[in-house]
Design an enzyme around this catalytic site. Structure first.
Site, PDB file in Angstrom:
ATOM      1  N   ARG A 138     -10.540  -8.976 -12.845  1.00 59.62           N
ATOM      2  CA  ARG A 138      -9.252  -8.430 -13.269  1.00 59.62           C
ATOM      3  C   ARG A 138      -8.299  -9.597 -13.533  1.00 59.62           C
ATOM      4  NH1 ARG A 138      -5.849  -6.270  -7.950  1.00 59.62           N
ATOM      5  NH2 ARG A 138      -4.344  -5.822  -9.583  1.00 59.62           N
TER       6      ARG A 138
ATOM      7  N   PHE B  11      -6.720   2.210  -9.946  1.00 56.86           N
ATOM      8  CA  PHE B  11      -5.297   2.570  -9.959  1.00 56.86           C
ATOM      9  C   PHE B  11      -4.833   3.175 -11.276  1.00 56.86           C
ATOM     10  CE2 PHE B  11      -4.415  -2.191 -10.341  1.00 56.86           C
ATOM     11  CZ  PHE B  11      -3.740  -2.171 -11.552  1.00 56.86           C
ATOM     12  N   HIS B  12      -5.665   3.105 -12.298  1.00 59.93           N
ATOM     13  CA  HIS B  12      -5.270   3.881 -13.487  1.00 59.93           C
ATOM     14  C   HIS B  12      -5.678   5.353 -13.330  1.00 59.93           C
ATOM     15  CE1 HIS B  12      -4.409  -0.066 -15.176  1.00 59.93           C
ATOM     16  NE2 HIS B  12      -3.641   0.579 -16.033  1.00 59.93           N
TER      17      HIS B  12
ATOM     18  N   HIS C 192       0.834  -1.202   0.000  1.00 60.53           N
ATOM     19  CA  HIS C 192       0.000   0.000   0.000  1.00 60.53           C
ATOM     20  C   HIS C 192       0.862   1.243   0.000  1.00 60.53           C
ATOM     21  CE1 HIS C 192      -3.445   2.413  -0.256  1.00 60.53           C
ATOM     22  NE2 HIS C 192      -2.881   3.237   0.603  1.00 60.53           N
TER      23      HIS C 192
HETATM   24 FE1  HAS Z   1      -5.313   2.508  -3.865  1.00 59.49          FE
HETATM   25  C1  HAS Z   1      -5.722  -0.873  -4.456  1.00 59.49           C
HETATM   26  C2  HAS Z   1      -7.307   2.279  -1.112  1.00 59.49           C
HETATM   27  C3  HAS Z   1      -4.771   5.860  -3.184  1.00 59.49           C
HETATM   28  C4  HAS Z   1      -2.853   2.595  -6.264  1.00 59.49           C
HETATM   29  N1  HAS Z   1      -4.478   1.135  -5.117  1.00 59.49           N
HETATM   30  C5  HAS Z   1      -4.779  -0.201  -5.212  1.00 59.49           C
HETATM   31  C6  HAS Z   1      -3.952  -0.816  -6.205  1.00 59.49           C
HETATM   32  C7  HAS Z   1      -3.105   0.158  -6.683  1.00 59.49           C
HETATM   33  C8  HAS Z   1      -3.458   1.384  -6.002  1.00 59.49           C
HETATM   34  C9  HAS Z   1      -2.013  -0.017  -7.709  1.00 59.49           C
HETATM   35  O1  HAS Z   1      -8.432   0.060   0.669  1.00 59.49           O
HETATM   36  C10 HAS Z   1      -4.046  -2.263  -6.659  1.00 59.49           C
HETATM   37  C11 HAS Z   1      -3.042  -3.160  -6.046  1.00 59.49           C
HETATM   38  C12 HAS Z   1      -3.225  -4.543  -6.621  1.00 59.49           C
HETATM   39  O2  HAS Z   1      -2.646  -4.816  -7.674  1.00 59.49           O
HETATM   40  O3  HAS Z   1      -3.977  -5.327  -6.043  1.00 59.49           O
HETATM   41  N2  HAS Z   1      -5.966   3.817  -2.442  1.00 59.49           N
HETATM   42  C13 HAS Z   1      -6.801   3.528  -1.427  1.00 59.49           C
HETATM   43  C14 HAS Z   1      -7.075   4.738  -0.658  1.00 59.49           C
HETATM   44  C15 HAS Z   1      -6.359   5.750  -1.246  1.00 59.49           C
HETATM   45  C16 HAS Z   1      -5.653   5.163  -2.359  1.00 59.49           C
HETATM   46  C17 HAS Z   1      -7.952   4.867   0.535  1.00 59.49           C
HETATM   47  N3  HAS Z   1      -4.077   3.953  -4.585  1.00 59.49           N
HETATM   48  C18 HAS Z   1      -4.010   5.261  -4.165  1.00 59.49           C
HETATM   49  C19 HAS Z   1      -3.002   5.952  -4.900  1.00 59.49           C
HETATM   50  C20 HAS Z   1      -2.457   5.037  -5.784  1.00 59.49           C
HETATM   51  C21 HAS Z   1      -3.146   3.790  -5.568  1.00 59.49           C
HETATM   52  C22 HAS Z   1      -2.635   7.403  -4.694  1.00 59.49           C
HETATM   53  C23 HAS Z   1      -1.364   5.178  -6.762  1.00 59.49           C
HETATM   54  C24 HAS Z   1      -0.627   6.237  -6.943  1.00 59.49           C
HETATM   55  N4  HAS Z   1      -6.345   0.994  -2.976  1.00 59.49           N
HETATM   56  C25 HAS Z   1      -7.054   1.112  -1.829  1.00 59.49           C
HETATM   57  C26 HAS Z   1      -7.532  -0.220  -1.437  1.00 59.49           C
HETATM   58  C27 HAS Z   1      -7.081  -1.129  -2.388  1.00 59.49           C
HETATM   59  C28 HAS Z   1      -6.336  -0.319  -3.339  1.00 59.49           C
HETATM   60  C29 HAS Z   1      -8.333  -0.592  -0.266  1.00 59.49           C
HETATM   61  C30 HAS Z   1      -7.286  -2.653  -2.402  1.00 59.49           C
HETATM   62  C31 HAS Z   1      -8.373  -3.022  -3.319  1.00 59.49           C
HETATM   63  C32 HAS Z   1      -8.508  -4.527  -3.453  1.00 59.49           C
HETATM   64  O4  HAS Z   1      -9.477  -5.060  -2.932  1.00 59.49           O
HETATM   65  O5  HAS Z   1      -7.658  -5.172  -4.064  1.00 59.49           O
HETATM   66  C33 HAS Z   1      -6.300   7.202  -0.752  1.00 59.49           C
HETATM   67  O6  HAS Z   1      -4.982   7.557  -0.451  1.00 59.49           O
HETATM   68  C34 HAS Z   1      -6.918   8.153  -1.725  1.00 59.49           C
HETATM   69  C35 HAS Z   1      -7.042   9.561  -1.143  1.00 59.49           C
HETATM   70  C36 HAS Z   1      -7.249  10.566  -2.213  1.00 59.49           C
HETATM   71  C37 HAS Z   1      -8.147  11.545  -2.194  1.00 59.49           C
HETATM   72  C38 HAS Z   1      -8.259  12.481  -3.381  1.00 59.49           C
HETATM   73  C39 HAS Z   1      -7.713  13.883  -3.081  1.00 59.49           C
HETATM   74  C40 HAS Z   1      -7.720  14.700  -4.330  1.00 59.49           C
HETATM   75  C41 HAS Z   1      -6.718  15.551  -4.722  1.00 59.49           C
HETATM   76  C42 HAS Z   1      -6.851  16.274  -6.041  1.00 59.49           C
HETATM   77  C43 HAS Z   1      -7.349  17.662  -5.803  1.00 59.49           C
HETATM   78  C44 HAS Z   1      -7.772  18.302  -7.082  1.00 59.49           C
HETATM   79  C45 HAS Z   1      -7.469  19.588  -7.387  1.00 59.49           C
HETATM   80  C46 HAS Z   1      -7.928  20.172  -8.695  1.00 59.49           C
HETATM   81  C47 HAS Z   1      -6.690  20.465  -6.509  1.00 59.49           C
HETATM   82  C48 HAS Z   1      -9.062  11.742  -1.052  1.00 59.49           C
HETATM   83  C49 HAS Z   1      -5.503  15.799  -3.899  1.00 59.49           C
HETATM   84  C50 HAS Z   1      -9.392  20.227  -8.733  1.00 59.49           C
HETATM   85  C51 HAS Z   1      -9.928  21.466  -9.305  1.00 59.49           C
HETATM   86  C52 HAS Z   1     -11.256  21.614  -9.510  1.00 59.49           C
HETATM   87  C53 HAS Z   1     -11.854  22.934  -9.876  1.00 59.49           C
HETATM   88  C54 HAS Z   1     -12.192  20.476  -9.340  1.00 59.49           C
END
Ligand code: HAS
Length: 561
Positions: A449, A387-388, A236
């Site tokens: 997948r 994850f994409h 993770h």
């Molecule tokens: Fe994940 C599975 C939970 C973030 C990558 N994740 C994966 C896998 C990958 C991956 C590769 O809880 C698959 C692994 C495999 O092969 O089995 N992930 C999370 C959670 C977060 C999260 C809670 N993951 C990422 C990031 C990755 C990534 C970052 C890659 C870089 N993930 C999971 C879980 C699994 C999982 C389970 C297991 C699933 C399973 O069952 O197999 C958090 O960190 C996400 C928090 C992010 C936010 C978004 C904040 C938004 C921002 C942008 C702001 C926009 C602006 C512009 C400023 C809350 C910072 C907007 C402007 C406007 C005007 C609109």
């Protein structure tokens, strides 16, 4: 606001008088280019993977690739490990050197680069010979050729060497700047590697002490449960090692590039501290695994929501910086500022599109983390959909954006094919929206997948056809977006006009700068946060390890060659 404006500071301690040494420049450039070369090989495999979901199987036509699983292993290892390691090594060496006003030890940079290349060769050859079709998660009892495990180990060691070079430079800097705050740009770069040092210990020990000796027949068997626990302990947090270099760019460079400023130095530091402290969340990849108590799965569920929080802080900080820039450019109203961002600059558009893709990327992560939702989507295409949008967009598109100014900075050559560069992020972004729509909707309908759907011998569920077609179409557009990027970089390297001077890095100012006294000083006590992290790790993983160890090495290998 006026009191705040008075406090504005640069994010580096000495904003002027720094020259990147030729050796540092050379190795950093090599890292960046090598990473993109790995990406180029990897995305080609990804293109074919995407078509598989649309029912088109091209595997037998690929040179050196015989099966779906060979291709998927190459795609995962090259894109998720080699590309990301190389970019982070190069990019965060540069930001650390610039922020501390001192070049990193170039011998360490060279050693790290050589190890990464050797690691890629050792891991890559067995993959392409069909002797390591174990996917990038390399779960036993699937067994690969020993060279694969050795190559992965070398690649990880190359990242540790960069961390050592950073810490060495920091120690030297501290001798000359007693009592001063660590410059923000160095702080976020070094904390990224500290987080990764702690996090990589799980998969590294799995690789070195369980899998490598097992592949050399030095151990009687494998322990799949222990291996999976160690892998996901790292697995993770590796996602934050992928993500945080993009955050370094979003926090430190994007505010300046859009004409804004970062709001708060301390808020940025707190976000990075949370990534260091909340390391032990890997069990959320194992909600469906037997052998791990529910108590720990629930504890980790709570910690996972905790580790989403620094990304919410980031969303606030960056959106505010964008708004300041958009309003300074004449944007009015609730969202008018958004249209006034410098969209014609591909370095900006790529990264703002990356942020937008990260919004659904983060939301799907939080859905994954929710225990009962996970039972529905685990092992379906929902997960690669997630994850994409994160690795494949927030991170990759950000690196595209960074490259659009960084490669000119490192080579002294102007960006070539500027019109192509302006369109490229949009093409890639369109592709990912269609691709992710396909994978996520298919996943909710149970589309599996890691499955060669194009050649299955059972009838797909009705909803899978549309979802698969969207995945194939979106993946093809993403691939075209990547090809456009590689063209721009290739022509910049061979034809870009020579510039007289490359200037300095475009880092931002902050409204609320680094406080010279008060509670914020504790944010720079790096050892406190590392200690807290290890305490939490011991609490979450200690009981499992105490009850499980010694390893149960009784699982015979499954070896597909
Ligand atoms: Fe994940 C599975 C939970 C973030 C990558 N994740 C994966 C896998 C990958 C991956 C590769 O809880 C698959 C692994 C495999 O092969 O089995 N992930 C999370 C959670 C977060 C999260 C809670 N993951 C990422 C990031 C990755 C990534 C970052 C890659 C870089 N993930 C999971 C879980 C699994 C999982 C389970 C297991 C699933 C399973 O069952 O197999 C958090 O960190 C996400 C928090 C992010 C936010 C978004 C904040 C938004 C921002 C942008 C702001 C926009 C602006 C512009 C400023 C809350 C910072 C907007 C402007 C406007 C005007 C609109």
């Amino acid at each position: 606001m006026s009191a705040i404006v008075q406090a504005q500071t640069e994010v580096v301690q000495d904003p002027k008088h720094f020259e990147l040494s030729p050796a540092n420049r050379r190795w950093i450039l090599w890292f960046i280019l090598f990473g993109f070369a790995a990406l180029a090989f990897g995305v080609f495999q990804g293109f074919v993977q995407g078509l598989n979901y649309a029912g088109i199987s091209l595997f037998s036509f690929l040179p050196g690739m015989k099966t779906y699983y060979e291709g998927l292993t190459a795609h995962g290892v090259l894109n998720a490990f080699i590309f990301t390691f190389a970019e982070a090594n190069g990019w965060l060496s540069l930001t650390t050197a610039r922020a501390l006003g001192r070049n990193l030890n170039s011998r360490l940079l060279a050693l790290s680069f050589v190890l990464l290349v050797l690691g890629t060769v050792f891991a890559g050859i067995p993959i392409f010979l069909g002797k390591a079709s174990v996917l990038y998660t390399f779960y036993p009892p699937l067994r690969a050729h020993w060279a694969f495990y050795f190559g992965i180990a070398l690649a990880v060691v190359s990242t540790w060497i960069i961390s050592a070079a950073q810490l060495w430079a920091l120690a030297e800097w501290r001798k000359e700047h007693k009592g001063e705050r660590i410059p923000l740009m160095a702080y976020v770069s070094i904390m990224t590697y500290i987080m990764w040092d702690i996090s990589s210990l799980g998969a590294a020990s799995e690789d070195l002490f369980l899998l490598l000796p097992w592949s050399l027949n030095l151990l009687p068997g494998s322990d799949p449960l222990l291996s999976r626990v160690l892998f996901w302990y790292t697995g993770h947090q590796i996602v934050y090692y992928w993500l945080l270099p993009a955050y370094v760019s979003w926090y430190i460079f994007i505010p300046r590039m859009v004409g804004g400023k970062l709001f708060s130095d301390s808020l940025a530091r707190i976000a990075f501290i949370m990534f260091v402290v909340l390391v032990p969340v890997g069990f959320h990849h194992q909600y469906t695994d037997p052998g791990i108590g529910n108590y720990f799965k629930i504890a980790v569920l709570i910690l996972t929501f905790g580790i989403a929080f620094p990304s919410l802080l980031t969303a606030f900080s960056i959106m505010y910086a964008l708004e300041i820039g958009g309003r300074a450019n004449g944007g009015k109203g609730i969202l008018g500022w958004f249209l006034k961002l410098p969209w014609s600059n591909p370095a900006v558009s790529a990264q703002v599109l990356a942020m937008i893709a990260f919004l659904p990327g983060g939301i799907t992560g939080i859905m994954n983390a929710s225990y009962n939702m996970n039972l529905l989507v685990h092992n379906t295409t929902f997960v690669p959909g997630h994850f994409h949008l994160t690795l494949g967009s927030a991170v990759t598109l950000s690196y595209f954006g960074i490259a659009y100014w960084l490669i000119p900075y490192l080579t002294g050559r102007k960006l070539a094919l500027e019109r192509v560069a302006k369109w490229q992020p949009w093409v890639y972004f369109l592709g990912i929206l269609i691709f992710a729509r396909g994978e996520i909707s298919g996943g909710i309908l149970g589309m599996p997948r890691r499955t060669a759907l194009a050649v299955i011998n059972y009838e797909p569920l009705p909803g899978w056809k549309l979802a698969g077609a969207l995945t194939g179409i979106g993946g093809t557009i993403m691939f075209i977006g990547c090809v456009l990027f590689f063209l721009v970089i290739f022509f910049t390297l061979i034809q870009g006009k020579k510039m007289e001077s490359t200037g300095d890095l475009p880092f931002t100012e902050t409204y609320l700068g680094a406080a010279p006294s008060g509670w914020q000083l504790i944010l720079d006590k790096l050892s406190y946060w590392v200690l807290l992290s290890f305490i939490l790790i011991a609490l979450v993983y200690g009981p499992f390890l105490l009850t499980h160890l010694p390893p149960k090495l009784n699982s015979p290998p499954f070896q597909g060659f």
